[in-house]
Scaffold this active site. Structure first.
Site, mmCIF file in Angstrom:
data_model
loop_
_atom_site.group_PDB
_atom_site.id
_atom_site.type_symbol
_atom_site.label_atom_id
_atom_site.label_comp_id
_atom_site.label_asym_id
_atom_site.label_seq_id
_atom_site.Cartn_x
_atom_site.Cartn_y
_atom_site.Cartn_z
ATOM 1 N N VAL A 67 3.249 0.383 4.224
ATOM 2 C CA VAL A 67 2.521 1.118 5.267
ATOM 3 C C VAL A 67 1.118 0.552 5.457
ATOM 4 C CG1 VAL A 67 3.833 3.212 4.849
ATOM 5 C CG2 VAL A 67 1.684 2.878 3.608
ATOM 6 N N THR A 68 0.572 0.738 6.682
ATOM 7 C CA THR A 68 1.250 1.186 7.873
ATOM 8 C C THR A 68 1.595 -0.031 8.740
ATOM 9 O OG1 THR A 68 -0.799 1.499 9.145
ATOM 10 C CG2 THR A 68 0.036 3.398 7.924
ATOM 11 N N CYS A 121 -1.986 -2.380 7.937
ATOM 12 C CA CYS A 121 -1.956 -3.320 6.816
ATOM 13 C C CYS A 121 -0.739 -4.241 6.821
ATOM 14 C CB CYS A 121 -2.079 -2.563 5.499
ATOM 15 S SG CYS A 121 -3.701 -1.797 5.330
ATOM 16 N N LYS A 164 -7.610 -4.626 5.027
ATOM 17 C CA LYS A 164 -6.281 -4.295 5.561
ATOM 18 C C LYS A 164 -5.291 -5.409 5.228
ATOM 19 C CE LYS A 164 -8.116 -0.584 7.213
ATOM 20 N NZ LYS A 164 -8.083 0.591 6.302
ATOM 21 N N LYS A 170 -6.669 -4.841 -2.963
ATOM 22 C CA LYS A 170 -7.306 -5.462 -1.794
ATOM 23 C C LYS A 170 -8.329 -4.518 -1.173
ATOM 24 C CE LYS A 170 -3.500 -4.307 1.432
ATOM 25 N NZ LYS A 170 -4.232 -3.476 2.358
ATOM 26 N N ASP A 216 0.787 -1.245 0.000
ATOM 27 C CA ASP A 216 0.000 0.000 0.000
ATOM 28 C C ASP A 216 0.823 1.302 0.000
ATOM 29 O OD1 ASP A 216 -1.952 -1.897 0.210
ATOM 30 O OD2 ASP A 216 -2.717 -1.257 2.151
ATOM 31 N N GLN A 219 8.055 -13.662 21.415
ATOM 32 C CA GLN A 219 7.732 -15.085 21.634
ATOM 33 C C GLN A 219 8.413 -15.987 20.597
ATOM 34 O OE1 GLN A 219 3.580 -15.895 22.935
ATOM 35 N NE2 GLN A 219 3.173 -13.790 22.291
ATOM 36 N N GLU A 261 -4.652 -0.742 -1.311
ATOM 37 C CA GLU A 261 -5.952 -0.808 -0.627
ATOM 38 C C GLU A 261 -6.924 0.106 -1.354
ATOM 39 O OE1 GLU A 261 -5.975 0.078 3.599
ATOM 40 O OE2 GLU A 261 -8.167 0.135 3.651
HETATM 41 N N1 TIU Z 1 -2.582 0.370 4.343
HETATM 42 C C1 TIU Z 1 -3.020 0.626 5.566
HETATM 43 O O1 TIU Z 1 -2.319 0.472 6.548
HETATM 44 N N2 TIU Z 1 -4.306 1.168 5.661
HETATM 45 C C2 TIU Z 1 -4.716 1.978 6.692
HETATM 46 O O2 TIU Z 1 -5.861 2.386 6.736
HETATM 47 N N3 TIU Z 1 -3.763 2.329 7.598
HETATM 48 C C3 TIU Z 1 -3.909 3.217 8.625
HETATM 49 O O3 TIU Z 1 -2.991 3.299 9.446
HETATM 50 N N4 TIU Z 1 -5.006 3.942 8.732
#
Ligand code: TIU
Length: 219
Positions: free
Chosen positions: A156-157, A161, A131, A128, A23, A201, A71
């Site tokens: 990210v992030t 995701c 997430k 996609k 993303d 872990q 996304e």
């Molecule tokens: N790609 C992804 O992480 N989508 C999000 O909405 N991330 C946020 O941190 N909001």
């Protein structure tokens, strides 16, 4: 070949390992997109661009498998759950018009991948709606057909995701390695904890490293 990582060395098999870039879209990294709509400071994520660019370049030089994800939703929003649409309670919603086109809608400028990491022809782009990159996509089938059993996951992030995708991949039998400088969060504390959760872990979801160690293994 072993890559220095936490909680212990990652047994790297380049021919069976895909670089999965999550993303890296204008909607998350540039002002006016979905990330900012949720109230976030998008500048936090931009430090991940250069290390991703270097890793991607090396991956391409070696002719290894690269997969990108985005996304977003169909223009008619038929794949957008009502719960996701109204989440946040703000005035602007997914599908509304923003400075980079309709927010998080496929085909709009903001939905596309940033120019620095733009996919080459032949590099699969997985669209996609959620997430995680496995849910409601053909990513698992693509990886199986290409004989992939390991993933270097970037993008990210970190806690949203990237973490969701690493967990989905882990349950499907993939070993995941996450270079910490190639993943970013809008929140420094979630960056730290998102990485700790992966490697805790005994590597419950996977391994954490730095891109320099991955680049060294691909010299
Ligand atoms: N790609 C992804 O992480 N989508 C999000 O909405 N991330 C946020 O941190 N909001």
């Amino acid at each position: 070949m072993t890559i220095e990582a936490e909680p212990y060395g990652f047994d790297f098999a380049p021919g069976q390992c895909a670089l999965l870039i999550i993303d890296m879209q204008r909607d998350f990294l540039e002002p006016g997109g979905f990330g900012e709509m949720l109230g976030n400071d998008v500048s936090q994520l931009r430090r991940t661009i250069e290390p991703n660019r270097q890793l991607l370049a090396r991956w391409r030089e070696r002719g290894l498998q690269v997969i990108h994800t985005r996304e977003g939703h169909r223009p008619d929003l038929t794949d957008l759950p009502g719960a996701k649409r109204v989440r946040g309670g703000g005035k602007v919603q997914i599908g509304d018009r923003g400075p980079m086109g309709r927010i998080l809608v496929r085909g709009e400028p903001g939905h596309d991948i940033i120019p620095e990491l733009y996919p080459l022809p032949g590099e699969p782009v997985v669209d996609k709606p959620g997430k995680g990159a496995f849910w409601s996509t053909d990513l698992h089938a693509i990886l199986q057909h290409r004989g992939i059993r390991q993933l270097v996951v970037t993008g990210v992030t970190t806690e949203v995701c990237v973490n969701t995708t690493v967990r989905e991949a882990n349950d499907r039998g993939y070993d995941c390695l996450v270079p910490e400088d190639c993943v970013g969060s809008y929140f420094p504390e979630f960056q730290e904890m998102g990485l700790k959760m992966i490697k805790a872990q005994g590597g419950i979801f996977g391994w954490v490293t730095h891109s320099t160690h991955v680049l060294a293994a691909l010299k």
